[in-house]
Enzyme design. Structure first.
Site, PDB file in Angstrom:
ATOM      1  N   LYS A 207       0.830  -1.212   0.000  1.00  0.00           N
ATOM      2  CA  LYS A 207       0.000   0.000   0.000  1.00  0.00           C
ATOM      3  C   LYS A 207       0.868   1.267   0.000  1.00  0.00           C
ATOM      4  CE  LYS A 207      -3.318   2.888   0.709  1.00  0.00           C
ATOM      5  NZ  LYS A 207      -4.535   3.129  -0.003  1.00  0.00           N
ATOM      6  N   ALA A 255       0.770  17.157 -15.042  1.00  0.00           N
ATOM      7  CA  ALA A 255       1.437  18.165 -14.218  1.00  0.00           C
ATOM      8  C   ALA A 255       0.384  19.090 -13.610  1.00  0.00           C
ATOM      9  CB  ALA A 255       2.415  18.961 -15.074  1.00  0.00           C
ATOM     10  N   GLY A 260      -2.292  16.613  -3.324  1.00  0.00           N
ATOM     11  CA  GLY A 260      -2.821  16.852  -1.977  1.00  0.00           C
ATOM     12  C   GLY A 260      -3.664  15.658  -1.573  1.00  0.00           C
ATOM     13  N   CYS A 263      -4.258  11.120   1.528  1.00  0.00           N
ATOM     14  CA  CYS A 263      -3.454   9.899   1.443  1.00  0.00           C
ATOM     15  C   CYS A 263      -2.001  10.141   1.046  1.00  0.00           C
ATOM     16  CB  CYS A 263      -4.097   8.923   0.461  1.00  0.00           C
ATOM     17  SG  CYS A 263      -5.798   8.563   0.893  1.00  0.00           S
TER      18      CYS A 263
HETATM   19  C1  UGA Z   1      -4.951   7.920  -3.668  1.00  0.00           C
HETATM   20  C2  UGA Z   1      -4.630   6.724  -4.564  1.00  0.00           C
HETATM   21  O1  UGA Z   1      -4.750   7.100  -5.938  1.00  0.00           O
HETATM   22  C3  UGA Z   1      -5.567   5.557  -4.265  1.00  0.00           C
HETATM   23  O2  UGA Z   1      -5.184   4.426  -5.035  1.00  0.00           O
HETATM   24  C4  UGA Z   1      -5.461   5.231  -2.767  1.00  0.00           C
HETATM   25  O3  UGA Z   1      -6.354   4.178  -2.424  1.00  0.00           O
HETATM   26  C5  UGA Z   1      -5.814   6.456  -1.960  1.00  0.00           C
HETATM   27  O4  UGA Z   1      -4.910   7.521  -2.301  1.00  0.00           O
HETATM   28  C6  UGA Z   1      -5.707   6.083  -0.507  1.00  0.00           C
HETATM   29  O5  UGA Z   1      -4.608   5.761  -0.061  1.00  0.00           O
HETATM   30  O6  UGA Z   1      -6.738   5.991   0.158  1.00  0.00           O
HETATM   31  P1  UGA Z   1      -6.799   9.897  -3.707  1.00  0.00           P
HETATM   32  O7  UGA Z   1      -5.956  10.533  -2.646  1.00  0.00           O
HETATM   33  O8  UGA Z   1      -8.263   9.779  -3.495  1.00  0.00           O
HETATM   34  O9  UGA Z   1      -6.266   8.394  -4.002  1.00  0.00           O
HETATM   35  O10 UGA Z   1      -6.613  10.750  -5.035  1.00  0.00           O
HETATM   36  P2  UGA Z   1      -5.753  10.669  -6.375  1.00  0.00           P
HETATM   37  O11 UGA Z   1      -6.680  10.583  -7.529  1.00  0.00           O
HETATM   38  O12 UGA Z   1      -4.707   9.647  -6.304  1.00  0.00           O
HETATM   39  O13 UGA Z   1      -5.086  12.127  -6.392  1.00  0.00           O
HETATM   40  C7  UGA Z   1      -4.155  12.529  -5.383  1.00  0.00           C
HETATM   41  C8  UGA Z   1      -3.560  13.867  -5.734  1.00  0.00           C
HETATM   42  O14 UGA Z   1      -2.692  13.771  -6.858  1.00  0.00           O
HETATM   43  C9  UGA Z   1      -4.585  14.946  -6.093  1.00  0.00           C
HETATM   44  O15 UGA Z   1      -4.222  16.148  -5.486  1.00  0.00           O
HETATM   45  C10 UGA Z   1      -4.483  15.048  -7.603  1.00  0.00           C
HETATM   46  O16 UGA Z   1      -4.843  16.307  -8.102  1.00  0.00           O
HETATM   47  C11 UGA Z   1      -3.016  14.783  -7.801  1.00  0.00           C
HETATM   48  N1  UGA Z   1      -2.682  14.281  -9.161  1.00  0.00           N
HETATM   49  C12 UGA Z   1      -3.116  13.072  -9.574  1.00  0.00           C
HETATM   50  C13 UGA Z   1      -1.919  15.076 -10.012  1.00  0.00           C
HETATM   51  O17 UGA Z   1      -1.500  16.192  -9.662  1.00  0.00           O
HETATM   52  N2  UGA Z   1      -1.608  14.592 -11.252  1.00  0.00           N
HETATM   53  C14 UGA Z   1      -2.023  13.377 -11.688  1.00  0.00           C
HETATM   54  O18 UGA Z   1      -1.695  13.002 -12.846  1.00  0.00           O
HETATM   55  C15 UGA Z   1      -2.801  12.605 -10.841  1.00  0.00           C
END
Ligand code: UGA
Length: 443
Positions: A207, A255, A260, A263
């Site tokens: 994880k 990018a 944030g 997680c």
């Molecule tokens: C993340 C993981 O993607 C999940 O697989 C995991 O289960 C979860 O954490 C957890 O540990 O519970 P989450 O925090 O809901 O999920 O959101 P994400 O979609 O992963 O995005 C996280 C951050 O990365 C956001 O701020 C998003 O804007 C940023 N991000 C994501 C980017 O800046 N660029 C990207 O290409 C993708």
């Protein structure tokens, strides 16, 4: 299967709702009486697309219920899931396991027959061993198998992710847990979701390794976007060119203003601490944490530069306050850091978010809140797209410009095309698009 879900937060509610939708009988437990009362009335403590419908339907069908009574929920269960929060501990960044351990002790007292105890909360390697120790110490007669089963769902896409996972990871030390876990996930197994059995410690680490790797991937493309700006390249094309290589993959190469949420920031920090503890530092993850923090702060400076270097007395409109679209969660959202730095520089802030304004109100002091994107833009000197909600992707640029004082747009998610925005008379600033040799900027 009869399942008790301890903790009715994000992971607990989504998992509980989905398991009941598979046909299992699920009791969700929480010690917050008001939350349980609200859930029993069909009121959701969080915004997650599709969750309310799933909960209301399964509750009406009698497969899903909510209670504060942990004892009776655990006493009847074949499997008890621990899905309580593991926030960063104040001061040192370690995962705070107080809720997990007190849940383990409470569960131990209520065990009646052989029960599988499943940790869904994200917990550092070795936590399963400690949970088992606490249970045996609290109730030496308890017949349990303690399993790790991390959750990989994303906020905003949680139900889809839960029902169509890339993989299900189960870490166990007691083979009696295997048929129980197989039966719980059988509906997904039939959908060909690969189920991977490992040792408990390996599962716990999978994880953290996954979240940290994704955070690192985002951070890599964010740094690459800075370089693109300097050398006259286009980060979106670089990402696409990289992502077409199957070994790299196209996802999580957008990018932006820095990651944030509840997680990535917490889990990267916790992995760094664990690695230091075991004298095996994870320097790439350490750098990721550091770069991402600095990046969020740099975004405020980027907006100030777009406004000509001074925002004192200027009205800046922020579109999107949640850390990502389709959630009301603002934890560690770049919008908070950006707002604070703009406020410190003397800007007047107005914000709009489709779901996160209630949460933002108590955190972002001094911000006024608008009714919608066009309302936010009234008399603004700059509009900043912070979160890429769908409804911000096709704004009527003519209308937007007509209400603004100065037509400046800072697009931190690259949702617009430069030619389109500038055609409407805006000054446009995006992420990772440098001036090309002929002086033009693409993207
Ligand atoms: C993340 C993981 O993607 C999940 O697989 C995991 O289960 C979860 O954490 C957890 O540990 O519970 P989450 O925090 O809901 O999920 O959101 P994400 O979609 O992963 O995005 C996280 C951050 O990365 C956001 O701020 C998003 O804007 C940023 N991000 C994501 C980017 O800046 N660029 C990207 O290409 C993708």
């Amino acid at each position: 299967m009869r399942i008790a879900m301890i903790g009715s937060g994000y992971v607990g509610l989504v998992s509980g709702a989905c398991f009941s939708d598979f046909g299992h009988t699920v009791i969700c437990v929480d010690n917050d009486q008001r939350k349980i009362e609200a859930l029993n009335e069909g009121l959701m403590p969080i915004f997650e697309p599709g969750l309310k419908e799933l909960i209301v339907q399964n509750a009406a069908d009698g497969r899903l219920s909510f209670t504060t009574d942990l004892d009776s929920a655990v006493a009847q269960a074949d499997a008890v899931f621990i899905a309580v929060g593991t926030p960063s501990r104040r001061g040192d960044g370690f995962a705070d396991l107080a809720y997990v351990y007190s849940a383990a002790a409470e569960i131990a007292r209520s065990i009646r027959q052989f029960t599988v105890i499943v940790t869904k909360s994200t917990v550092p390697v070795g936590t399963g061993d400690e949970i088992e120790r606490i249970i045996r110490e609290t109730n030496p007669d308890a017949d349990v198998a303690v399993v790790s089963n991390p959750e990989f769902l994303r906020e905003g896409a949680a139900i889809k992710d839960f029902k169509h996972p890339d993989r299900i990871v189960v870490g166990l030390e007691d083979e009696r847990a295997r048929p129980v876990m197989t039966e719980i996930y059988r509906p997904l197994y039939l959908n060909q979701a690969p189920m991977m059995f490992t040792s408990r410690r390996t599962s716990e680490l999978i994880k953290y390794a996954s979240n940290s790797f994704l955070a690192l991937k985002i951070t890599f493309i964010n740094e690459m976007s800075d370089l693109c700006e300097r050398v006259g390249a286009n980060v979106q094309e670089v990402a696409r060119g990289m992502g077409l290589d199957n070994r790299i993959g196209a996802k999580f190469l957008n990018a932006g203003p820095g990651y944030g949420g509840s997680c990535f920031p917490k889990d990267t920090l916790a992995l760094v601490k664990t690695a230091q503890d075991f004298d095996s530092p994870m320097r790439l993850v350490e750098a990721t944490v550091d770069i991402n923090e600095k990046r969020k702060r740099a975004m405020g400076r980027r907006v100030i530069a777009a406004c000509g270097g001074d925002v004192r007395g200027k009205r800046i409109a922020l579109l999107g306050l949640a850390f990502k679209p389709d959630t009301d969660d603002i934890r560690d959202s770049p919008a908070i850091t950006i707002s604070l730095s703009l406020r410190d520089a003397g800007a007047k802030l107005v914000g709009y978010d489709p779901e996160a304004m209630d949460n933002a109100r108590s955190v972002i002091e001094g911000m006024t809140f608008a009714e919608g994107p066009y309302d936010a833009a009234i008399d603004a000197d700059c509009i900043v797209v912070v979160t890429e909600w769908s409804r911000f992707r096709a704004l009527d640029l003519g209308r937007l410009k007509s209400v603004m004082r100065t037509p400046v747009m800072v697009d931190l998610r690259n949702v617009y095309r430069r030619d389109e925005v500038t055609r409407h008379g805006f000054s446009y600033f995006s992420i990772g698009h440098g001036q090309q040799s002929d002086g033009t900027i693409k993207g």
